[in-house]
Scaffold this active site. Sequence first.
Site: not given
Ligand SMILES: Cc1cc2nc3c(=O)[nH]c(=O)nc-3n(C[C@H](O)[C@H](O)[C@H](O)COP(=O)(O)O)c2cc1C
Lengths: 315, 315, 286, 286
Positions: A172, A78, A50, A224, A273, A135, A200, A198
């Site tokens: 990213k 974060l 993370k 998601g 994720g 960020c 979120t 990508i």
């Molecule tokens: C609860 C949560 C925490 C996340 N924390 C981070 C993070 O600390 N750093 C980061 O680059 N992306 C973070 N993300 C984004 C995910 O790494 C990922 O890019 C995004 O959720 C899309 O993928 P998914 O649909 O498989 O979750 C986070 C996503 C979720 C749901």
Amino acid sequence: MSHMSNFDFATSFNNTSFPNPIFTASGCAGSGKELSQFFPLNEIGAIVTKSIMVKARSGRPTPRMAETPSGMLNSIGLQGPGIDQFLAEDIPFLIKAGSRIIVSIAGESVDDYGSLARRLRGVPGLSAVEVNISCPNVESRGQVFACDPIASRAVVEVVRRTLGGELPIIVKLSPDVTDIVAIAGEVISAGADGLALINTLLGMVIDIDLMRPKLGGKTGGLSGPAIRPIAVRAIYQVHQAFPKVPILGMGGVTNGRDALELVLAGASGVSIGTATFGNPSALMSVKEELKSLLIARGFSSFKDAVGHAHRSENE
Amino acid sequence: MSHMSNFDFATSFNNTSFPNPIFTASGCAGSGKELSQFFPLNEIGAIVTKSIMVKARSGRPTPRMAETPSGMLNSIGLQGPGIDQFLAEDIPFLIKAGSRIIVSIAGESVDDYGSLARRLRGVPGLSAVEVNISCPNVESRGQVFACDPIASRAVVEVVRRTLGGELPIIVKLSPDVTDIVAIAGEVISAGADGLALINTLLGMVIDIDLMRPKLGGKTGGLSGPAIRPIAVRAIYQVHQAFPKVPILGMGGVTNGRDALELVLAGASGVSIGTATFGNPSALMSVKEELKSLLIARGFSSFKDAVGHAHRSENE
Amino acid sequence: MNINRRAQQRSVEIVSNKKIGAYHHMVFAVGDMALHALPGNFVAISVGGPGSSMVLRRAFAIYRTHDRGNYGGTLELVVAPHGQGSRWLTALPMHATVDMVGPLGTNFGIPTEPVNALLVGGGYGSAPLFGLAELLKENGCRVDMVLGASSAGKIYAPLEGKRAVNSMTVTTDDGSAGTKGQVISVLPGLIERYNIEIIYSCGPMPMLAAVQEVAQKFGIIHQCAVEEAMACGIGVCMTCVIPLRDANGEIRMSRSCIDGPVMDGANVIWNSKGEIPKGTVGEPHV
Amino acid sequence: MNINRRAQQRSVEIVSNKKIGAYHHMVFAVGDMALHALPGNFVAISVGGPGSSMVLRRAFAIYRTHDRGNYGGTLELVVAPHGQGSRWLTALPMHATVDMVGPLGTNFGIPTEPVNALLVGGGYGSAPLFGLAELLKENGCRVDMVLGASSAGKIYAPLEGKRAVNSMTVTTDDGSAGTKGQVISVLPGLIERYNIEIIYSCGPMPMLAAVQEVAQKFGIIHQCAVEEAMACGIGVCMTCVIPLRDANGEIRMSRSCIDGPVMDGANVIWNSKGEIPKGTVGEPHV
Ligand SMILES: Cc1cc2nc3c(=O)[nH]c(=O)nc-3n(C[C@H](O)[C@H](O)[C@H](O)COP(=O)(O)O)c2cc1C
Ligand SMILES: Cc1cc2nc3c(=O)[nH]c(=O)nc-3n(C[C@H](O)[C@H](O)[C@H](O)COP(=O)(O)OP(=O)(O)OC[C@H]3O[C@@H](n4cnc5c(N)ncnc54)[C@H](O)[C@@H]3O)c2cc1C
Ligand SMILES: Cc1cc2nc3c(=O)[nH]c(=O)nc-3n(C[C@H](O)[C@H](O)[C@H](O)COP(=O)(O)OP(=O)(O)OC[C@H]3O[C@@H](n4cnc5c(N)ncnc54)[C@H](O)[C@@H]3O)c2cc1C
Ligand SMILES: Cc1cc2nc3c(=O)[nH]c(=O)nc-3n(C[C@H](O)[C@H](O)[C@H](O)COP(=O)(O)O)c2cc1C
Ligand code: FES
Ligand code: FES
């Protein structure tokens, strides 16, 4: 089945290779330890940790999540222990578990990213660095780095300069931009070896009983299956523009078919994720399903499938 | 229940008022005729017609749709008969049906929008004009107007100038931008009376059997419940910045609760798009449910609920 | 960090599903998962079936378990049909299967010596207290229980559960059963009457906060099972945090799925919903 | 534009659901919707239930209807469990209800005088042909039928259906039933032998295109029921278009849910998938 054992599932980012292309997504696998009771961590390509910041951080107030149709919002903010404690505690565990490690870093200023890169220099056992630029930049009225080509470039330059050629740098990107290909171009020319697509999308849910935003932080990041079509589009566009730059794809992957979509669009690796929240062993099943689907389509190597949807009409 | 009959469900955009805030979404109600066998068209606030262009247009090749988790992609490509046939055939039908009418227009150049506005001048029976600027600008290498503040401004200025003060102008924005508040500001200062938020997000699905993009047009617009959190966020942000500018909200509304979310975020009206495909009478049920939810929360008038989620913490 | 090393993921069969008052009492054939569950632990269940728009699991406190029986090991839950996920679950027929992860989280600590314990439950929060009561009784404790809810139908108190405790007090907001009012109003009297030395509680967060106030006033230990919205239940998402004072006295946003749900009430920084308490490690600089 | 004015939306009950070969034969109690359906019409059904991630209806050709019976008016479908939506539908138990809109679309035209008709069906495309056959017989026509599929299990031809036609020819790609090969290979022979004057067809688009080629070669009228991906089924979305020559000879992208599914094969511009045919009204300028 002899055919299956010949299948080459390996992938690589720059000169670093991974036995298979299935990774965790940053922020969705804790420190690795929490997942290790569901499968051996060395079974996947790598753990993406993370995003870690310079100092310890409490994150945002609760509620931090809201389920949405085929997705969820999160506003973790974060939360984390800061780079020192992270290097002292989390990394040794992962190394001991035989896991390959991609460290994700996040900062509030260009200098922060420089400090983080400095701390990572020479740390043994790392496979790559993922630079999370989604960020807020405190030096620019909180504008997200990834939404500003100049700030994005500055971050990547300082990380590149500080790390030297030691580790592949995967940057990213945020989908919340008018032109993701332009941002990709900036960070590539600033020294990125690969891209992660990508992060979120910014969203909000309103609690219709309290009649206020549901999340403590008001807005949150949408992840998601709901966002998968956006991820596929972003990966396709960026791979089309920069076919030689490896992409770590993510966004709504829950099974092998979803992973294959991202790979055909141009992803050299796939991060899982949100799916892990619904299914702690999702990484394992995605890995097996993707392999079977590739073999069923006649691929003898994973790399041959990357970007296959871009081939010309008469192929 | 005497309370219910006192409830004031009316809404207004500029000086034009509508008996209730439930509208069709452009491109999701045919010409109105097709829906009229499921409910009387005058039961809803207004029909927003599908975006009409200067000339007839075949649209994109098939397949034109792909279902996605809690959503769908479409790539219709603005198929339509052109403004002349539209005014000759569709408008008279709607007037006869007693429907209020918001005409949506779309162009390939700033001049196109001017021509369309000129054709609408003096047409009786119209309640407002929705300006769809999520179209490629052929004069700017196909960049979408809504993604370019200067082009967006130019379009709104020509429509405003041509129409005069006759009809409210509602400008429909794309969520595919880095800063939707900035674009909103541009079009408001260029003369928009209201805003429509949001149009679809650009997405892609890859057919994992053919191993190519599934849609004939490769990319398509993502709509449906999947995008609702994006719509709520966009409406909330824009209403916060411009609380006096009425917003026609849309994006994934399938029931009264969804509609209420958009209203609390700041929508003065709610358009229903994709939900009609799954349920031809969705507009009617959303209308009834929204009304009940508002009454249950003690509102005596719809307008009091608009933007209610923005009230300060101690209210 | 307290990962529950006994957690497993498995497909489990519903062997009973009965409506009781406002709740469904559901029994699942879980094999040896039943062996490993302790009072206070919870399970996380996938909801909606294939093609569902619900991507997250739902957490449920374990009501009780049986190691062996007609169906092998079984695990029981008390589920309120509330929103889409729980309504889907409670509508499932016998023999349907669901994907379950458990046991998860921390459990109620059992005193090494016999003490007088008061168990306080709100709504379906009574569920984990009956298994706890049994265990306390086995350890020689006196166990009194007080259950509160908005109305009679929302009190979950099966007959055998009532029999297992030394006394049972019920409160309802509307007075439809027991004393009219909230559990808090009867606590001081019970604490004094039964010489209570430890309180265990489970229920809505505001109730837990109020119980802690009473416990503190009387200088009594208070273990509570908290309920914060959880996306993963296994410690990987950081959504379920609450501010908790650690052994060094530092306040950290701690995961209620891993460092909870059972926590020492004195360590929780209560009533902080909506903000990070001052002094929390890594608090936002303004 | 041909809006089917008889369309209704209603919640209908499943009164029978039987697996037959590769398909499910499903019967719904639809009340007076049954009165209004004509061969060639289709219905659109919501799939997935509450909380489903599937937002679009699925279209199914009407196999046949009965005005009255134990359950009042009934409507029957032949459904292939293919993807998530159809698998959900075919897995439903008796007495479950689904939301149905119908009848929708155009119907097969019935000649005013008795003629020799050939009915060509591919896979579940045979479904609407049996009701059509009955109607043609009632009108004094000779009716021959040819059904094709990849293998025997995918031929849907119930006994009473077979009995209702003058001759039945079956082809399968793998030779597991009837003649090995595709329906097209047997068409010329049948046309000549039975002096065919009109062809009706329903099945996959490539089959329909091939049938049209044969029909044209023999100068025979050909009515076909097309199948293009449909988001709404009621004419409001413009996803289901196919290029069709109208009465003035102009090619327009026409909605197969409203101007179809039954169309005159000679008016369809075949094999244009993936592009807009040259000369289409409003074609893209390059
Ligand atoms: C609860 C949560 C925490 C996340 N924390 C981070 C993070 O600390 N750093 C980061 O680059 N992306 C973070 N993300 C984004 C995910 O790494 C990922 O890019 C995004 O959720 C899309 O993928 P998914 O649909 O498989 O979750 C986070 C996503 C979720 C749901
Ligand atoms: C540790 C723990 C133990 C629990 N034990 C029980 C139990 O024994 N019996 C029981 O009926 N329920 C219990 N719950 C609540 C349960 O997990 C669900 O939140 C509840 O059933 C509502 O889900 P839904 O899908 O029906 O509602 P929805 O409103 O559709 O849920 C939407 C989302 O919000 C979350 N959510 C909604 N309400 C709550 C809440 N009060 N707390 C946490 N998350 C929430 C859900 O998890 C879901 O992700 C427990 C929750 C936790 C965290
Ligand atoms: C006019 C018409 C009549 C039909 N009649 C029948 C019938 O009698 N029996 C039967 O089994 N099926 C029939 N179909 C196909 C049916 O509507 C579904 O497409 C099919 O059941 C697959 O849906 P799914 O959810 O299982 O698959 P999925 O692959 O999950 O479907 C995903 C999406 O793609 C669309 N889609 C997928 N395949 C097709 C296709 N071949 N044609 C059109 N859309 C498609 C679906 O509608 C859905 O929106 C008909 C379709 C049309 C348009
Ligand atoms: C099939 C389809 C066609 C559309 N056509 C138009 C259009 O012509 N003009 C326009 O402004 N928006 C168009 N839209 C966008 C919708 O009006 C609406 O903004 C969007 O779909 C989000 O709302 P929804 O989630 O309720 O569908 C279209 C959407 C769909 C699904
Ligand atoms: S619920 Fe994910 S960390 Fe606790
Ligand atoms: S399916 Fe929507 S117009 Fe035909």
